[in-house]
Design an enzyme around this catalytic site. Structure first.
Site, PDB file in Angstrom:
ATOM      1  N   GLY A 235       1.760  17.072 -11.758  1.00  0.00           N
ATOM      2  CA  GLY A 235       0.257  16.171 -11.665  1.00  0.00           C
ATOM      3  C   GLY A 235      -0.811  16.415 -12.730  1.00  0.00           C
ATOM      4  O   GLY A 235      -2.047  15.339 -12.712  1.00  0.00           O
ATOM      5  N   CYS A 347      -7.360  -9.775   3.910  1.00  0.00           N
ATOM      6  CA  CYS A 347      -8.537 -10.196   4.705  1.00  0.00           C
ATOM      7  C   CYS A 347      -8.981  -8.541   4.981  1.00  0.00           C
ATOM      8  O   CYS A 347      -8.763  -7.830   6.114  1.00  0.00           O
ATOM      9  CB  CYS A 347      -8.258 -10.572   6.027  1.00  0.00           C
ATOM     10  SG  CYS A 347      -7.463 -12.691   6.011  1.00  0.00           S
TER      11      CYS A 347
END
Length: 416
Positions: A235, A347
């Site tokens: 991380g 969309c």
């Protein structure tokens, strides 16, 4: 890293030439940058005696796994698909660690069959299911993943160590899991694991989690566990802004090693071998997504640039507000910059980023979007039945296709 001029290169290959040859959208992995990142982690491993395992979830395909096979790094996989990818690339089982919080029976059986050297066990049910499959004649090496209750300053969706996270054993259940593991002839407990989240820029959360994990490690030793490894996760942050904050990785690792050594001395136990699991830190900065601008228009006070990719090939901005810096490239642009919202063509309201872009940006121009090596290709979808982009490796002035572009037939191949 790509620059804003007509001669901009990635891995020594002109961005314009890559876009023309392979089409857009296109993910370009600069293998020179990958090699430099691997070398940095190998140096850290040697200096501090670390175990380093690349977190395959960040970016993985057969071609990339083949490059990893030629390094000293191990590989974390978290699905049967990632495991088979590693196997096809020739990564040997002793260098594979199986991760994940919801492993299937088939995946557990793969570990029992010896296709991965170790397995990071996430919860009690998984531990019991694994024990039921394990063969005492060929015990499985396990690592217990704990939830240390440490919350780093990161988005909730990529935080994996807080008390409300789904990952790992709660602290109150760990001792019972250790006792259960030691009673199983088919299991060998040799590690404790803690991972607190993604894109973290501070050393303090790692050190705090390591202290918690080492306390559990010491108790497991008392109970008779043959432990050797303390896995501190990954991380490590990668800042997408040019010239922005950077993680001083050497300093962070040095501090973590000092903390573990000091705490082990206080607990009067042998210092464990520390493991880290970089994913984003190794691959994010090596990746650049190339898009063609489809149209530029204004709506009220906002200027929009719609590109030929979007949510389907990079869902990160929509999922947790990630930022990737765009650069207009491929020709000479006006010096004046205008704040522009870059959107995809799906969309959805798939805003990729808001950033200053040249005033004379127009349809057909090329955008290079930085730091897209991690969690773009690996999280891509066929939303709107879009075909997934190609992946190209560029380095030393040469480019080669690593993943071919999907066709519409590929998208529909599973329909019955």
């Amino acid at each position: 890293m790509i620059s804003a001029n007509s001669a901009a290169t990635l891995g020594g290959v002109r961005a314009v030439a890559l876009a023309e040859k392979f089409g857009t959208p296109l993910l370009v992995i600069d293998t020179d940058a990958v090699d430099a990142a691997v070398a940095q982690f190998e140096t850290l491993a040697e200096r501090y005696g670390l175990e380093v395992a690349y977190a395959g979830k960040a970016f993985l395909n057969v071609a990339f796994a083949k490059r990893l096979a030629n390094t000293r790094l191990s590989l974390d996989v978290c699905s049967l698909g990632e495991l088979v990818t590693a196997e096809r690339a020739g990564i040997p089982a002793p260098r594979i660690v199986f991760h994940g919080c919801g492993k299937t029976g088939e995946e557990l059986s793969a570990v029992v069959d010896g296709r991965a050297a170790r397995i990071v066990v996430d919860n009690r049910e998984e531990l019991e299911r694994l024990a039921a499959r394990a063969n005492p004649a060929k015990p499985v090496s396990i690592i217990l993943r704990i939830n240390p209750g440490i919350e780093a300053h990161t988005h909730a969706y990529v935080r994996t160590g807080g008390e409300e996270s789904k990952f790992g054993f709660p602290l109150g259940e760990v001792e019972a899991a250790v006792v259960f593991s030691l009673a199983q002839a088919g299991l060998v407990l040799n590690g404790i694991h803690a991972h607190i989240g993604s894109n973290i820029f501070e050393a303090a959360p790692y050190e705090a989690a390591a202290v918690v994990a080492l306390g559990i490690y010491a108790r497991a030793l008392e109970l008779g566990a043959p432990l050797a490894s303390l896995i501190c996760g990954g991380g490590f942050g990668v800042d997408p802004y040019p010239g922005g904050e950077r993680v001083a990785l050497d300093e962070l690792i040095a501090g973590l090693v000092r903390t573990v050594a000091h705490e082990a001395l206080r607990l009067e136990i042998p210092a464990p071998k520390i493991g880290i699991e970089p994913g984003r830190a190794l691959i994010a900065g090596a990746g650049t997504s190339l898009y063609r601008v489809v149209s530029v228009k204004r709506q009220g006070a906002r200027r929009f640039a719609i590109v030929d990719g979007g949510l389907a090939d990079n869902p990160r901005p929509a999922l947790y507000g990630s930022y990737h810096h765009p650069v207009a490239t491929g020709r000479d642009f006006a010096a004046a910059m205008v704040e522009t919202t870059v959107c995809g063509r799906s969309c959805e309201n798939d805003e990729l980023m808001v950033a200053p872009l040249p005033e004379d940006l127009r349809a057909g121009d090329l955008l290079g979007v930085r730091t897209t090596g991690a969690y773009t290709f690996s999280m891509a979808s066929n939303y709107n039945r879009f075909a997934k982009p190609a992946v190209v490796f560029a380095g030393g002035g040469l480019a080669a296709l690593a993943v071919r572009r999907q066709t519409v037939d590929d998208v529909l191949a599973s329909d019955v």
